[in-house]
Design an enzyme around this catalytic site. Structure first.
Site, mmCIF file in Angstrom:
data_model
loop_
_atom_site.group_PDB
_atom_site.id
_atom_site.type_symbol
_atom_site.label_atom_id
_atom_site.label_comp_id
_atom_site.label_asym_id
_atom_site.label_seq_id
_atom_site.Cartn_x
_atom_site.Cartn_y
_atom_site.Cartn_z
ATOM 1 N N GLU A 57 0.825 -1.202 0.000
ATOM 2 C CA GLU A 57 0.000 0.000 0.000
ATOM 3 C C GLU A 57 0.862 1.255 0.000
ATOM 4 O O GLU A 57 0.573 2.224 -0.714
ATOM 5 C CB GLU A 57 -0.920 0.013 1.230
ATOM 6 N N CYS A 89 -0.242 0.355 7.783
ATOM 7 C CA CYS A 89 -0.627 0.775 6.436
ATOM 8 C C CYS A 89 -2.002 1.434 6.425
ATOM 9 O O CYS A 89 -2.270 2.306 5.591
ATOM 10 C CB CYS A 89 -0.624 -0.428 5.494
ATOM 11 N N SER A 173 18.527 -44.365 -7.789
ATOM 12 C CA SER A 173 17.501 -43.366 -8.104
ATOM 13 C C SER A 173 18.007 -42.221 -8.974
ATOM 14 O O SER A 173 17.251 -41.293 -9.278
ATOM 15 C CB SER A 173 16.931 -42.773 -6.808
ATOM 16 N N ARG A 189 13.472 -24.806 -4.672
ATOM 17 C CA ARG A 189 14.371 -24.732 -3.518
ATOM 18 C C ARG A 189 14.789 -23.291 -3.225
ATOM 19 O O ARG A 189 14.964 -22.902 -2.062
ATOM 20 C CB ARG A 189 15.631 -25.562 -3.775
ATOM 21 N N THR A 201 17.759 -41.055 2.941
ATOM 22 C CA THR A 201 18.037 -40.328 1.693
ATOM 23 C C THR A 201 19.390 -39.645 1.766
ATOM 24 O O THR A 201 20.152 -39.645 0.793
ATOM 25 C CB THR A 201 16.922 -39.290 1.439
ATOM 26 N N ARG A 212 20.630 -24.446 -7.074
ATOM 27 C CA ARG A 212 21.720 -24.164 -8.005
ATOM 28 C C ARG A 212 21.128 -23.826 -9.370
ATOM 29 O O ARG A 212 20.544 -24.697 -10.010
ATOM 30 C CB ARG A 212 22.665 -25.372 -8.087
ATOM 31 N N GLY A 302 12.876 -39.480 2.224
ATOM 32 C CA GLY A 302 12.408 -40.532 1.329
ATOM 33 C C GLY A 302 10.998 -40.999 1.605
ATOM 34 O O GLY A 302 10.163 -40.278 2.155
#
Length: 375
Positions: A57, A89, A173, A189, A201, A212, A302
């Site tokens: 605003e 605001c 995997s 991410r 995992t 990245r 996982g």
């Protein structure tokens, strides 16, 4: 001077502006604002650009200047009436002489609770609430979750084969999804406050769990590791200077292993084991992340971890990448383990899911529907 066809088109412009703040404004909500005259010609516009910066605003009022007097303000979220990082605001809107305010969504936070709307009305301003309320509510869902449930908004992500496998029977995997799909994951991410995996995992893939290239935020990397099995030689620990790491252990973890992780720079949080013995109790973890005002949490696996999050009705949004590959195997893991449902849901689990082709992969994403008893 830009001109809008109707009130809805003005609010949709405000929503478009608000989305620019994703990843920059948290733990605040994304907010956009547009000021128009009686013919819906643009007078000023703005968005909340980053945490601690002026709200939408104020940005729109600055652009409009003295021309804001007597005009209409469209804003995606109720103007605040409390002092935070910035002044209220609602006061700025009143002082600018705005005649009418159209709001998509009332403030869900306890410190808001309609106080901004009431202050505007007391100043004689015409206030309307609910235009594009569905879109506005979707936009601030992470903020609403943090404010009302005191936990982060949870995005679950996985890649699987066409026959629904997270990995082969041997645990292989890499890579199920293609490079384009992985680029999307890195983009997601880059706007997360935290990224979480289970220790299985972390041991199998030795991931970095960073964006990245880097995004708007540097996520806290969280590992559920009841027995403190993560080695200090892992890439997660070796890159602590690039992004922080939180290891969640149980009281059963060996003190020497916990000390080694802490000495290497990791933060350790202790949470009890589940009653069924299948990993860490999630509630204390989510409460801790909420206490830190982390708004968006990406859960990358996982299978057991994703299953536990689903069993405890903690998944708010799904990002699934399906590759046209077949691996088979009754011992090959599926993406979501846990106890699971006894019956097929009568209604779709995802609300208005979006499907798109990413090269040869299918990318499916959408918000998870909530039954009244789960709210």
């Amino acid at each position: 001077m830009p001109e809008f066809s109707d009130d809805t088109s003005v609010m949709r412009r405000a929503l478009e502006l608000a989305r620019r703040g994703e990843g920059f404004v948290e733990p605040n909500p994304c907010v956009g604002a547009v000021i128009v005259d009686s013919q819906r010609r643009l007078v000023g516009e703005g968005e909340h650009q980053r945490y601690g910066a002026p709200h939408a605003e104020v940005m729109a009022l600055r652009q409009a200047g003295s021309a804001a007097e007597g005009k209409t303000l469209f804003v995606t979220l109720e103007p605040c009436a409390h002092h935070g990082k910035t002044p209220p605001c609602a006061d700025a809107v009143i002082q600018a002489g705005i005649r009418r305010v159209v709001i998509a969504v009332a403030d869900p936070a306890h410190h808001g609770a309609g106080s901004g709307i009431e202050r505007l009305k007391q100043a004689g301003i015409d206030v309307e609430v609910g235009l594009c309320v569905e879109e506005g509510s979707e936009l601030i869902a992470p903020f609403t979750t943090l404010m009302t449930r005191q936990r982060p908004f949870v995005l679950a992500k996985w890649a699987m084969t066409l026959d629904g496998k997270l990995a082969t029977r041997t645990g292989s995997s890499k890579w199920i999804s293609n490079e384009q799909s992985r680029e999307i994951v890195h983009t997601i991410r880059g706007r997360m406050d935290a990224i979480l995996v289970g220790v299985g995992t972390a041991l199998a893939d030795d991931p970095l769990l960073t964006a990245r290239p880097s995004g708007a935020r540097t996520a806290l990397r969280v590992v559920l590791d009841p027995n403190a099995r993560l080695p200090v030689s892992s890439r997660l620990i070796r890159t602590i200077d690039e992004a922080p790491v939180l290891i969640v252990v149980s009281e059963q973890a060996e003190p020497e292993r916990v000390s080694a992780l802490e000495n290497a720079g990791a933060e350790v949080f202790v949470s009890p084991l589940r009653d069924d013995g299948l990993g860490i109790e999630l509630s204390p973890v989510m409460q801790e992340l909420g206490r830190r005002r982390l708004t968006n949490l990406l859960v990358e696996g996982g299978s057991r971890v994703l299953g536990t999050f689903l069993d405890e009705q903690l998944i708010d949004e799904v990002h699934c990448f399906i590759a046209p590959k077949l691996v088979g195997g009754s011992q090959a893991l599926t993406p979501i383990g846990g106890l699971g449902s006894e019956l097929i849901p009568q209604q779709p689990t995802l609300v208005k899911p979006v499907m798109q082709m990413v090269g040869e992969d299918l990318y499916l994403h959408g918000r998870v529907s909530r039954t009244p008893e789960s709210l």
